[in-house]
Design an enzyme around this catalytic site. Structure first.
Site, PDB file in Angstrom:
ATOM      1  CG  ASP A 105     -16.533  33.399  74.398  1.00 49.20           C
ATOM      2  OD1 ASP A 105     -16.497  32.895  73.269  1.00 49.20           O
ATOM      3  OD2 ASP A 105     -17.262  34.363  74.705  1.00 49.20           O
ATOM      4  CG  ASP A 207     -16.403  34.345  68.692  1.00 56.25           C
ATOM      5  OD1 ASP A 207     -17.344  35.021  69.128  1.00 56.25           O
ATOM      6  OD2 ASP A 207     -15.595  34.758  67.837  1.00 56.25           O
ATOM      7  CG  HIS A 336     -20.355  40.332  74.072  1.00 51.05           C
ATOM      8  ND1 HIS A 336     -21.044  39.153  73.894  1.00 51.05           N
ATOM      9  CD2 HIS A 336     -19.338  40.302  73.179  1.00 51.05           C
ATOM     10  CE1 HIS A 336     -20.470  38.443  72.940  1.00 51.05           C
ATOM     11  NE2 HIS A 336     -19.423  39.119  72.496  1.00 51.05           N
TER      12      HIS A 336
HETATM   13  O1  LIG Z   1     -24.907  39.216  63.201  1.00 48.41           O
HETATM   14  P1  LIG Z   1     -24.474  37.838  62.788  1.00 48.41           P
HETATM   15  O2  LIG Z   1     -23.860  37.792  61.406  1.00 48.41           O
HETATM   16  O3  LIG Z   1     -25.603  36.823  62.920  1.00 48.41           O
HETATM   17  O4  LIG Z   1     -23.294  37.370  63.765  1.00 48.41           O
HETATM   18  C1  LIG Z   1     -23.387  37.203  65.149  1.00 48.41           C
HETATM   19  C2  LIG Z   1     -22.323  37.998  65.865  1.00 48.41           C
HETATM   20  O5  LIG Z   1     -21.048  37.593  65.331  1.00 48.41           O
HETATM   21  C3  LIG Z   1     -19.905  38.338  65.762  1.00 48.41           C
HETATM   22  O6  LIG Z   1     -19.671  38.159  67.143  1.00 48.41           O
HETATM   23  C4  LIG Z   1     -18.640  37.379  67.719  1.00 48.41           C
HETATM   24  O7  LIG Z   1     -17.386  37.370  67.012  1.00 48.41           O
HETATM   25  C5  LIG Z   1     -16.649  38.591  66.985  1.00 48.41           C
HETATM   26  C6  LIG Z   1     -15.271  38.235  66.502  1.00 48.41           C
HETATM   27  O8  LIG Z   1     -14.688  37.271  67.342  1.00 48.41           O
HETATM   28  C7  LIG Z   1     -16.557  39.313  68.330  1.00 48.41           C
HETATM   29  O9  LIG Z   1     -16.156  40.644  68.108  1.00 48.41           O
HETATM   30  C8  LIG Z   1     -17.904  39.324  69.054  1.00 48.41           C
HETATM   31  O10 LIG Z   1     -17.787  39.948  70.301  1.00 48.41           O
HETATM   32  C9  LIG Z   1     -18.385  37.894  69.129  1.00 48.41           C
HETATM   33  O11 LIG Z   1     -19.556  37.729  69.903  1.00 48.41           O
HETATM   34  C10 LIG Z   1     -20.155  39.823  65.467  1.00 48.41           C
HETATM   35  O12 LIG Z   1     -19.069  40.600  65.909  1.00 48.41           O
HETATM   36  C11 LIG Z   1     -21.427  40.309  66.154  1.00 48.41           C
HETATM   37  O13 LIG Z   1     -21.657  41.684  65.857  1.00 48.41           O
HETATM   38  C12 LIG Z   1     -22.591  39.489  65.667  1.00 48.41           C
HETATM   39  O14 LIG Z   1     -23.746  39.836  66.433  1.00 48.41           O
END
Ligand SMILES: O=P(O)(O)OC[C@H]1O[C@H](O[C@H]2O[C@H](CO)[C@@H](O)[C@H](O)[C@H]2O)[C@H](O)[C@@H](O)[C@@H]1O
Length: 569
Positions: A105, A207, A336
């Site tokens: 990741d 990410d 997650h």
């Molecule tokens: O719900 P979206 O706007 O389509 O975004 C998708 C996900 O984005 C984020 O997730 C990822 O980045 C975060 C920061 O690094 C991290 O906290 C997370 O674990 C990553 O998978 C966002 O936090 C998610 O809630 C969204 O589902």
């Protein structure tokens, strides 16, 4: 823009199934209460037995862990909490010995504010690292530079006393957005990925990579809830494809890596561009639209029953659109960041086993590369917690506080957190019915779900009727049935209120998947052509109920029944 169809179905990963490991909650070998790399290595035979051939390992780098590793403070290290670089090297060697692959990741939209780049950057306006991040003066009358909102709540701008400017942080206030306009930042990102590629990793999960290019005017948004939070000015932004192509030229192409981009609030047209091989960007993309069908008007922190028709419509339009545009989907129900799909779209109580299998069959029949998130393969549900103190996730804690500040009662706010929290997916993996489900000898960092005595790997592995065995069968089919890889998608159910049905068709075979998403019996009318076709050449590939419907125009389906047939050409 790429609209030309790619017919290259040959890449090995198009027939693969990925297993997503949230290392904190996977397997603890030290008694610390937190999972570790050696814990993962010990379970590789389990993942191989399941049939998965790629492991996506979530961030294990040095980090203050404010966002469980998505706040990286050193991209070339292993956080001691997870083990050592030697443990990591052993993991890669053991994967190779099993002919399995590793995807790491990579979090380069932002870094932790504890990263040395940020520590330097904040020192002065003329520090060589100043332009590694996005700094802006206060607005003319004082206050934040614009009205963009953090995805974790509150303003996206953080004031820094030292230089009297604000820095951009789209997630937590300790996750500072990197400035991709700066060529040095882009070189750094490529270099750190080369470091891991040289160590033998096979690919990367990137990410929120579609957020890296911001509109350099930083305009105010209209302030409407969710959609007016600034995202239109940095999602799939002006230079994003240019930056990703550059990464492809510098790293992905030369090392022949498998890559998946996590695309926050994206569009189909952009995902076709990101994942069509002719564009030389990513192998595939995650999008989240099908997981927002229970957000009233797009609002994550409000509740409503999920919209079944919208769910089917979204999955179908992405199947058709990506196929026609030559793109490639990463298929998933769980990760997650999401509550467990089983608890959200089906029944995690009396019909838990049938429900888990039904969701699996529905997803594994689609075109793309399926991802299995740890615990999904044994039907782990959301935990039923009663106290806000049981939650650990920074987003959940922030949003609970904000909802209460905005006038919700603690009970109302709790109900929303209990349904929406990312912690629903983060409870420890349930290996057996011993103490702490066999996850740790110590005190787990987050509570184990109390249903582990009846939902665990040990009980399911040898049981041919278990959710685990069902997944194992579906995963094996991806290797043997070409139509799962190359067949075009045809929706069959025409707005049935209970049933999702589709066909996949290549020039030889036709695959049919029919799933009842409800607790009531359903009758599904198969289009005439298919009903007549079947019979002699029909073969059942997967099912979750003993009563297999008699093939014909009218298929009778028990609650949560789901079947996959193939008609061989
Ligand atoms: O719900 P979206 O706007 O389509 O975004 C998708 C996900 O984005 C984020 O997730 C990822 O980045 C975060 C920061 O690094 C991290 O906290 C997370 O674990 C990553 O998978 C966002 O936090 C998610 O809630 C969204 O589902």
């Amino acid at each position: 823009m790429a609209t030309k169809k790619s017919n290259n179905q040959a890449e090995w990963w198009r027939r693969s199934v990925v297993y997503q490991v949230y290392p904190r909650s996977f397997n603890d070998t030290t008694g610390s209460g937190v999972g570790d790399i050696r814990g993962l290595t010990k379970k590789l035979d389990y993942l191989k037995d399941l049939g998965t051939d790629i492991v996506w390992l979530q961030p294990v780098y040095d980090s203050p862990q404010n966002d469980n590793g998505y706040d990286v403070s050193d991209y070339r290290s292993i956080d001691p909490m997870y083990g050592t670089m030697q443990d990591f090297d052993e993991l890669t060697a053991e994967l190779k010995a099993r002919d399995m692959h590793l995807m790491l990741d990579i979090v380069v939209n932002h870094s932790s504010t504890e990263h040395v780049w940020f520590q330097e950057s904040r020192k002065s306006k003329d520090n060589p690292y100043r332009d590694y991040y996005i700094w802006r003066d206060p607005a003319p009358g004082g206050g934040v530079p614009n009205n963009w909102q953090s995805k974790f709540g509150g303003s996206a701008w953080q004031y820094d006393e030292a230089t009297g400017q604000y820095f951009l942080a789209l997630f937590d206030k300790t996750q500072a957005d990197l400035n991709w306009e700066n060529e040095k930042v882009r070189q750094e990102a490529a270099d750190l990925m080369r470091f891991w590629a040289d160590k033998g990793v096979d690919g990367f999960r990137m990410d929120v990579i579609n957020l890296i290019s911001k509109d350099q005017d930083f305009p105010d948004d209209d302030g409407s809830i969710m959609t007016g939070d600034g995202r239109r000015y940095y999602t799939d932004g002006p230079r994003v494809h240019e930056y990703i192509k550059e990464l492809y030229e510098r790293v992905y192409g030369p090392y022949d890596l498998i890559t998946v981009g996590e695309m926050s609030s994206t569009t189909l047209q952009h995902c076709i561009r990101y994942s069509n091989p002719e564009e030389r960007e990513f192998s595939m993309t995650f999008n989240f639209h099908h997981l927002k069908v229970d957000y009233p008007e797009g609002k994550k922190w409000e509740l409503m029953p999920y919209d079944f028709e919208a769910l089917k419509g979204l999955l179908s339009s992405w199947q058709i659109g990506m196929h026609e545009g030559g793109g490639w989907n990463a298929l998933f129900w769980n990760n997650h960041d999401q509550p467990r799909a089983l608890s959200r779209f089906a029944d995690d109580g009396r019909c838990r086993v049938a429900s888990a299998k039904m969701l699996a069959t529905t997803l594994h029949g689609l075109q793309g590369t399926p991802y299995v998130f740890q615990g999904e393969e044994i039907g782990m549900p959301n935990p039923n917690w009663n106290e806000i103190s049981e939650f650990r996730d920074i987003e959940s804690k922030n949003m609970y506080r904000i909802m209460v500040e905005m006038g919700k009662t603690p009970e109302e706010a709790f109900e929303i957190i209990a349904k929406r929290s990312r912690d629903n997916a983060r409870t420890p993996m349930q290996w057996n019915y011993g103490p702490q489900a066999g996850f740790t000898d110590g005190t787990p960092w987050i509570k184990v779900d109390e249903r582990y005595p009846e939902i665990n790997v040990k009980m399911q592995r040898e049981d041919p009727e278990s959710v685990f065995s069902h997944y194992k069968n579906l995963i094996a089919l991806r290797k043997t049935e070409d139509v799962l890889t190359d067949g075009r998608y045809i929706r069959l159910d025409e707005a049935h209120p209970q049933v999702f049905a589709y066909a996949r068709m290549n020039d030889r075979d036709t695959l049919i998947v029919v799933s009842n998403f409800t607790s009531e019996e359903a009758i599904f009318t198969l289009p005439e052509a298919y009903a007549e076709w079947g019979h002699s050449k029909l073969e059942l590939l997967s099912g979750n109920r003993p009563e297999v419907p008699v093939w014909g125009e009218q298929l009778e389906l028990e609650s949560y029944a789901s079947f996959m047939w193939i008609i061989r050409g």
